[in-house]
Design a protein around this motif. Structure first.
Motif, PDB file in Angstrom:
ATOM      1  N   ASN A 296      67.655  82.536 -58.653  1.00 17.94           N
ATOM      2  CA  ASN A 296      66.751  82.038 -59.075  1.00 17.94           C
ATOM      3  C   ASN A 296      66.815  80.389 -59.047  1.00 17.94           C
ATOM      4  O   ASN A 296      66.958  79.809 -60.231  1.00 17.94           O
TER       5      ASN A 296
ATOM      6  N   LYS B  24      62.537  71.671 -65.221  1.00 16.91           N
ATOM      7  CA  LYS B  24      62.121  71.981 -66.734  1.00 16.91           C
ATOM      8  C   LYS B  24      61.385  73.423 -66.755  1.00 16.91           C
ATOM      9  O   LYS B  24      61.504  73.230 -68.147  1.00 16.91           O
ATOM     10  N   GLU B  25      61.553  73.982 -65.986  1.00 18.13           N
ATOM     11  CA  GLU B  25      61.015  75.563 -66.412  1.00 18.13           C
ATOM     12  C   GLU B  25      61.804  76.339 -66.136  1.00 18.13           C
ATOM     13  O   GLU B  25      63.423  75.860 -66.490  1.00 18.13           O
ATOM     14  N   PHE B  26      62.035  77.833 -67.221  1.00 24.06           N
ATOM     15  CA  PHE B  26      62.887  78.316 -67.958  1.00 24.06           C
ATOM     16  C   PHE B  26      63.519  79.407 -67.322  1.00 24.06           C
ATOM     17  O   PHE B  26      64.810  79.875 -67.031  1.00 24.06           O
ATOM     18  N   ASP B  27      62.600  79.529 -65.636  1.00 20.29           N
ATOM     19  CA  ASP B  27      63.042  80.892 -64.914  1.00 20.29           C
ATOM     20  C   ASP B  27      63.855  80.355 -63.469  1.00 20.29           C
ATOM     21  O   ASP B  27      64.539  81.026 -62.901  1.00 20.29           O
ATOM     22  N   GLN B  28      64.495  79.588 -63.437  1.00 18.53           N
ATOM     23  CA  GLN B  28      65.049  78.854 -62.227  1.00 18.53           C
ATOM     24  C   GLN B  28      66.049  77.242 -62.637  1.00 18.53           C
ATOM     25  O   GLN B  28      66.101  77.120 -63.360  1.00 18.53           O
TER      26      GLN B  28
ATOM     27  N   ARG C 224      55.547  76.970 -55.474  1.00 17.79           N
ATOM     28  CA  ARG C 224      56.342  77.960 -56.738  1.00 17.79           C
ATOM     29  C   ARG C 224      55.985  79.128 -55.256  1.00 17.79           C
ATOM     30  O   ARG C 224      56.156  79.970 -54.765  1.00 17.79           O
TER      31      ARG C 224
ATOM     32  N   LYS D 266      53.921  68.210 -61.719  1.00 17.39           N
ATOM     33  CA  LYS D 266      53.756  69.761 -62.178  1.00 17.39           C
ATOM     34  C   LYS D 266      52.923  70.486 -61.107  1.00 17.39           C
ATOM     35  O   LYS D 266      52.909  71.634 -60.901  1.00 17.39           O
TER      36      LYS D 266
ATOM     37  N   PHE E 254      61.234  70.878 -61.105  1.00 14.20           N
ATOM     38  CA  PHE E 254      61.539  71.720 -61.217  1.00 14.20           C
ATOM     39  C   PHE E 254      62.398  72.587 -62.857  1.00 14.20           C
ATOM     40  O   PHE E 254      63.115  73.502 -63.008  1.00 14.20           O
TER      41      PHE E 254
ATOM     42  N   ARG F  18      54.549  70.879 -58.151  1.00 17.01           N
ATOM     43  CA  ARG F  18      55.620  71.679 -58.054  1.00 17.01           C
ATOM     44  C   ARG F  18      54.951  73.398 -58.277  1.00 17.01           C
ATOM     45  O   ARG F  18      55.127  74.640 -57.224  1.00 17.01           O
ATOM     46  N   THR F  19      53.580  73.344 -59.238  1.00 19.05           N
ATOM     47  CA  THR F  19      53.148  74.932 -59.016  1.00 19.05           C
ATOM     48  C   THR F  19      52.327  75.344 -57.608  1.00 19.05           C
ATOM     49  O   THR F  19      52.844  76.286 -57.206  1.00 19.05           O
TER      50      THR F  19
END
Length: 272
Positions: A212, A126-130, A91, A84, A124, A87-88
């Motif tokens: 996205n 697991k995130e809501f916006d892609q 991104r 995570k 990746f 990932r941050t």
């Protein structure tokens, strides 16, 4: 699952409205799938979500996948937080540069690039916006589907060499917002296929299809084959996996010299 159902219901409502307006079966629109929407049409908020139930469904063998170090399948994995954090950071850099297509490679074979690619795709997603598409570009020996424990007889090589459609090679492993292309027989002319115009067209189509979406390409190591060097022209950036204690500094420098420096996303120290 609730999000996917809401998307499908919204699409069906639009289809019903369109059918009522035209009043004719000849003008009834077909259901949009992940692969057939016009890439030149600007997507709406509803359209910018793949329809996974139209993709070939495969079942991950979770026990085998975890045994193969695909630990991000587990909600309580010790390495999940590390991915995570990675990932941050990825991104943040990608957002600054507008990067969405990422090649994952290493200096030498056996440094963990495939496992890193799989775990990054999982975290990746697991995130809501892609959404995420994971592509196995190691055409001489595809491993992603084997690491995840499902059978697949078609892959990227079938699309490039035999003009198979994407619908034939893309799979949905039952994980929301994640699609995978992996499978098929090993081939010898992998470098030529990865550098081909058809590969260029495919990457461009993947980039414009969904605004996205992150696309991860797992490709062979830089110092062992020419595939990664040839493929780097197609992607926005390159992530290099280095195995702690094994990779020599000279090998890292040689590998880095083969990558366009403006595309270097960074290094991942594996097994630190």
């Amino acid at each position: 699952m609730k999000l996917r159902k809401a998307v499908e219901l919204a699409k069906q409502a639009r289809l019903d409205d369109s059918h009522t307006s035209f009043g004719s079966e000849k003008n009834e629109p077909s259901i949009t799938t992940e692969l057939d929407r016009d890439a030149h049409s600007p997507p709406s908020a509803v359209d910018d979500m793949p329809v996974y139930n139209t993709s070939r469904r495969v079942e991950i063998n979770r026990a085998l996948a975890v045994e193969n170090h695909c630990a991000c399948l587990l909600p309580d994995s010790e390495v999940l937080d590390h991915y995570k954090i990675l990932r941050t950071r990825m991104r943040q850099r990608a957002k600054e540069k507008g990067w969405r297509t990422i090649m994952i490679t290493s200096a030498r074979a056996g440094e963990g690039k495939t496992v890193t690619a799989i775990n990054l795709a999982l975290v990746f997603a697991k995130e809501f916006d892609q959404t995420v598409l994971l592509v196995d570009g190691s055409l001489h020996e595809q491993k992603i589907h084997r690491y995840l424990g499902y059978k697949s007889t078609t892959g990227l090589a079938d699309y490039l060499r035999d003009n198979r459609s994407l619908a034939d090679v893309i799979s949905w492993p039952g994980i929301e917002k994640l699609s995978i292309i992996s499978g098929g027989d090993p081939i010898k002319d992998s470098t030529e296929l990865l550098a081909s115009p058809r590969m260029t067209e495919l990457v461009e189509e993947m980039k414009v299809r969904y605004a996205n979406r992150y696309i991860f390409f797992d490709v062979p190591s830089l110092l062992d084959r020419a595939d990664a060097i040839a493929f780097s022209q197609h992607v926005d950036c390159v992530l290099v996996v280095v195995r702690a204690g094994d990779t020599q500094c000279q090998e890292i420098e040689e590998a880095q010299a083969l990558i366009p420096q403006e595309k270097l996303l960074g290094f991942v120290l594996n097994r630190a």
